[in-house]
Design a protein around this motif. Sequence first.
Motif, PDB file in Angstrom:
ATOM      1  N   ASP A   8     -22.407   7.526  35.198  1.00  0.00           N
ATOM      2  CA  ASP A   8     -22.236   6.873  33.905  1.00  0.00           C
ATOM      3  C   ASP A   8     -23.364   5.853  33.752  1.00  0.00           C
ATOM      4  O   ASP A   8     -23.463   4.902  34.536  1.00  0.00           O
ATOM      5  N   VAL A   9     -24.235   6.055  32.763  1.00  0.00           N
ATOM      6  CA  VAL A   9     -25.403   5.179  32.615  1.00  0.00           C
ATOM      7  C   VAL A   9     -25.092   3.870  31.906  1.00  0.00           C
ATOM      8  O   VAL A   9     -25.945   2.983  31.864  1.00  0.00           O
ATOM      9  N   THR A  10     -23.892   3.729  31.382  1.00  0.00           N
ATOM     10  CA  THR A  10     -23.565   2.526  30.610  1.00  0.00           C
ATOM     11  C   THR A  10     -23.821   1.231  31.370  1.00  0.00           C
ATOM     12  O   THR A  10     -24.507   0.341  30.849  1.00  0.00           O
ATOM     13  N   PRO A  11     -23.320   1.073  32.622  1.00  0.00           N
ATOM     14  CA  PRO A  11     -23.607  -0.198  33.312  1.00  0.00           C
ATOM     15  C   PRO A  11     -25.099  -0.383  33.598  1.00  0.00           C
ATOM     16  O   PRO A  11     -25.603  -1.506  33.555  1.00  0.00           O
ATOM     17  N   TYR A  12     -25.802   0.705  33.854  1.00  0.00           N
ATOM     18  CA  TYR A  12     -27.245   0.620  34.092  1.00  0.00           C
ATOM     19  C   TYR A  12     -27.965   0.192  32.815  1.00  0.00           C
ATOM     20  O   TYR A  12     -28.870  -0.641  32.861  1.00  0.00           O
ATOM     21  N   ASP A  13     -27.581   0.777  31.679  1.00  0.00           N
ATOM     22  CA  ASP A  13     -28.191   0.398  30.403  1.00  0.00           C
ATOM     23  C   ASP A  13     -27.951  -1.074  30.088  1.00  0.00           C
ATOM     24  O   ASP A  13     -28.868  -1.779  29.668  1.00  0.00           O
ATOM     25  N   TRP A  14     -26.707  -1.528  30.284  1.00  0.00           N
ATOM     26  CA  TRP A  14     -26.398  -2.930  30.025  1.00  0.00           C
ATOM     27  C   TRP A  14     -27.221  -3.852  30.923  1.00  0.00           C
ATOM     28  O   TRP A  14     -27.807  -4.824  30.456  1.00  0.00           O
ATOM     29  N   ALA A  15     -27.253  -3.541  32.217  1.00  0.00           N
ATOM     30  CA  ALA A  15     -28.013  -4.377  33.160  1.00  0.00           C
ATOM     31  C   ALA A  15     -29.496  -4.384  32.801  1.00  0.00           C
ATOM     32  O   ALA A  15     -30.144  -5.444  32.805  1.00  0.00           O
ATOM     33  N   TRP A  16     -30.028  -3.215  32.483  1.00  0.00           N
ATOM     34  CA  TRP A  16     -31.454  -3.076  32.153  1.00  0.00           C
ATOM     35  C   TRP A  16     -31.811  -3.907  30.921  1.00  0.00           C
ATOM     36  O   TRP A  16     -32.777  -4.670  30.933  1.00  0.00           O
ATOM     37  N   ASN A  17     -31.019  -3.742  29.868  1.00  0.00           N
ATOM     38  CA  ASN A  17     -31.334  -4.417  28.611  1.00  0.00           C
ATOM     39  C   ASN A  17     -31.016  -5.907  28.649  1.00  0.00           C
ATOM     40  O   ASN A  17     -31.741  -6.702  28.053  1.00  0.00           O
ATOM     41  N   ILE A  18     -29.967  -6.289  29.359  1.00  0.00           N
ATOM     42  CA  ILE A  18     -29.675  -7.724  29.492  1.00  0.00           C
ATOM     43  C   ILE A  18     -30.777  -8.408  30.307  1.00  0.00           C
ATOM     44  O   ILE A  18     -31.216  -9.500  29.963  1.00  0.00           O
ATOM     45  N   ALA A  19     -31.245  -7.751  31.362  1.00  0.00           N
ATOM     46  CA  ALA A  19     -32.356  -8.312  32.145  1.00  0.00           C
ATOM     47  C   ALA A  19     -33.594  -8.483  31.259  1.00  0.00           C
ATOM     48  O   ALA A  19     -34.274  -9.520  31.304  1.00  0.00           O
ATOM     49  N   GLY A  20     -33.880  -7.484  30.431  1.00  0.00           N
ATOM     50  CA  GLY A  20     -35.013  -7.583  29.512  1.00  0.00           C
ATOM     51  C   GLY A  20     -34.840  -8.706  28.515  1.00  0.00           C
ATOM     52  O   GLY A  20     -35.783  -9.441  28.206  1.00  0.00           O
ATOM     53  N   LEU A  21     -33.626  -8.854  28.009  1.00  0.00           N
ATOM     54  CA  LEU A  21     -33.336  -9.919  27.061  1.00  0.00           C
ATOM     55  C   LEU A  21     -33.478 -11.297  27.710  1.00  0.00           C
ATOM     56  O   LEU A  21     -34.025 -12.224  27.098  1.00  0.00           O
ATOM     57  N   VAL A  22     -33.025 -11.436  28.941  1.00  0.00           N
ATOM     58  CA  VAL A  22     -33.171 -12.716  29.661  1.00  0.00           C
ATOM     59  C   VAL A  22     -34.650 -13.044  29.842  1.00  0.00           C
ATOM     60  O   VAL A  22     -35.074 -14.191  29.622  1.00  0.00           O
ATOM     61  N   LEU A  23     -35.456 -12.062  30.210  1.00  0.00           N
ATOM     62  CA  LEU A  23     -36.898 -12.289  30.370  1.00  0.00           C
ATOM     63  C   LEU A  23     -37.534 -12.673  29.039  1.00  0.00           C
ATOM     64  O   LEU A  23     -38.348 -13.597  28.968  1.00  0.00           O
ATOM     65  N   LEU A  24     -37.159 -11.960  27.983  1.00  0.00           N
ATOM     66  CA  LEU A  24     -37.697 -12.251  26.659  1.00  0.00           C
ATOM     67  C   LEU A  24     -37.301 -13.649  26.196  1.00  0.00           C
ATOM     68  O   LEU A  24     -38.143 -14.409  25.698  1.00  0.00           O
ATOM     69  N   LEU A  25     -36.037 -14.012  26.361  1.00  0.00           N
ATOM     70  CA  LEU A  25     -35.582 -15.348  25.957  1.00  0.00           C
ATOM     71  C   LEU A  25     -36.246 -16.446  26.781  1.00  0.00           C
ATOM     72  O   LEU A  25     -36.552 -17.516  26.260  1.00  0.00           O
ATOM     73  N   THR A  26     -36.496 -16.165  28.064  1.00  0.00           N
ATOM     74  CA  THR A  26     -37.232 -17.116  28.895  1.00  0.00           C
ATOM     75  C   THR A  26     -38.620 -17.344  28.303  1.00  0.00           C
ATOM     76  O   THR A  26     -39.081 -18.488  28.191  1.00  0.00           O
ATOM     77  N   PHE A  28     -38.289  -2.623  25.297  1.00  0.00           N
ATOM     78  CA  PHE A  28     -38.861  -1.438  24.656  1.00  0.00           C
ATOM     79  C   PHE A  28     -38.483  -0.190  25.448  1.00  0.00           C
ATOM     80  O   PHE A  28     -38.052   0.815  24.882  1.00  0.00           O
ATOM     81  N   ASP A  29     -38.623  -0.264  26.768  1.00  0.00           N
ATOM     82  CA  ASP A  29     -38.280   0.875  27.612  1.00  0.00           C
ATOM     83  C   ASP A  29     -36.792   1.199  27.490  1.00  0.00           C
ATOM     84  O   ASP A  29     -36.416   2.358  27.324  1.00  0.00           O
ATOM     85  N   GLY A  30     -35.952   0.173  27.549  1.00  0.00           N
ATOM     86  CA  GLY A  30     -34.508   0.389  27.502  1.00  0.00           C
ATOM     87  C   GLY A  30     -33.996   0.895  26.174  1.00  0.00           C
ATOM     88  O   GLY A  30     -33.104   1.741  26.123  1.00  0.00           O
ATOM     89  N   VAL A  31     -34.548   0.396  25.084  1.00  0.00           N
ATOM     90  CA  VAL A  31     -34.058   0.780  23.764  1.00  0.00           C
ATOM     91  C   VAL A  31     -34.795   2.014  23.223  1.00  0.00           C
ATOM     92  O   VAL A  31     -34.186   3.011  22.854  1.00  0.00           O
ATOM     93  N   VAL A  32     -36.126   1.952  23.206  1.00  0.00           N
ATOM     94  CA  VAL A  32     -36.901   3.033  22.595  1.00  0.00           C
ATOM     95  C   VAL A  32     -36.993   4.251  23.514  1.00  0.00           C
ATOM     96  O   VAL A  32     -36.620   5.361  23.125  1.00  0.00           O
TER      97      VAL A  32
END
Length: 163
Positions: A127-145, A108-112
């Motif tokens: 460049d925030v792109t790698p930070y955004d990817w890391a942030w959202n992938i970490a969130g996705l891993v937690l959510l999928l867990t 929610f924080d990363g997307v919204v």
Amino acid sequence: MSDSVRSGPAPGTGCASRRSMAVCALIGAAVMASVDEIVFHQILGWHHFYDRSTSGVGLLSDGLLHTAELLALVAGFFLYADLRRSRALASAHAWSGFFLGLGIFQLFDGVVDHKLLRLHQIRYGVDVTPYDWAWNIAGLVLLLTGVILALRAARRSGAGTAT
């Protein structure tokens, strides 16, 4: 009150499972908000919760976020204690809820907050792109867990009620 008297749903029942998951999702979201606020806002100083105004407004927004996360933690732990007291805690569902809460807050924080509302970015001046990817992938891993744990918990409680 004697130990044989129960004042809540039996562990593993649908109500206890859903309540355990919801209570621990609240705790998980509050924990992730705390980690975000402490690490990225305070220690690293990369951003405030609201960065589209003065630094004073940014600090105020951090204080309001900190207040909300603290209230959520306190409420969550009171609800958790009530589950434990009534012997209604379904621990497998609780763990899944905790990870779901972590992941939901992070995504929610990363997307919204970061992209749709643009309240703040993870970092500025880079460049925030790698930070955004890391942030959202970490969130996705937690959510999928959390989803995997929820499916396992549901399978176990379903198998337990079928016997």
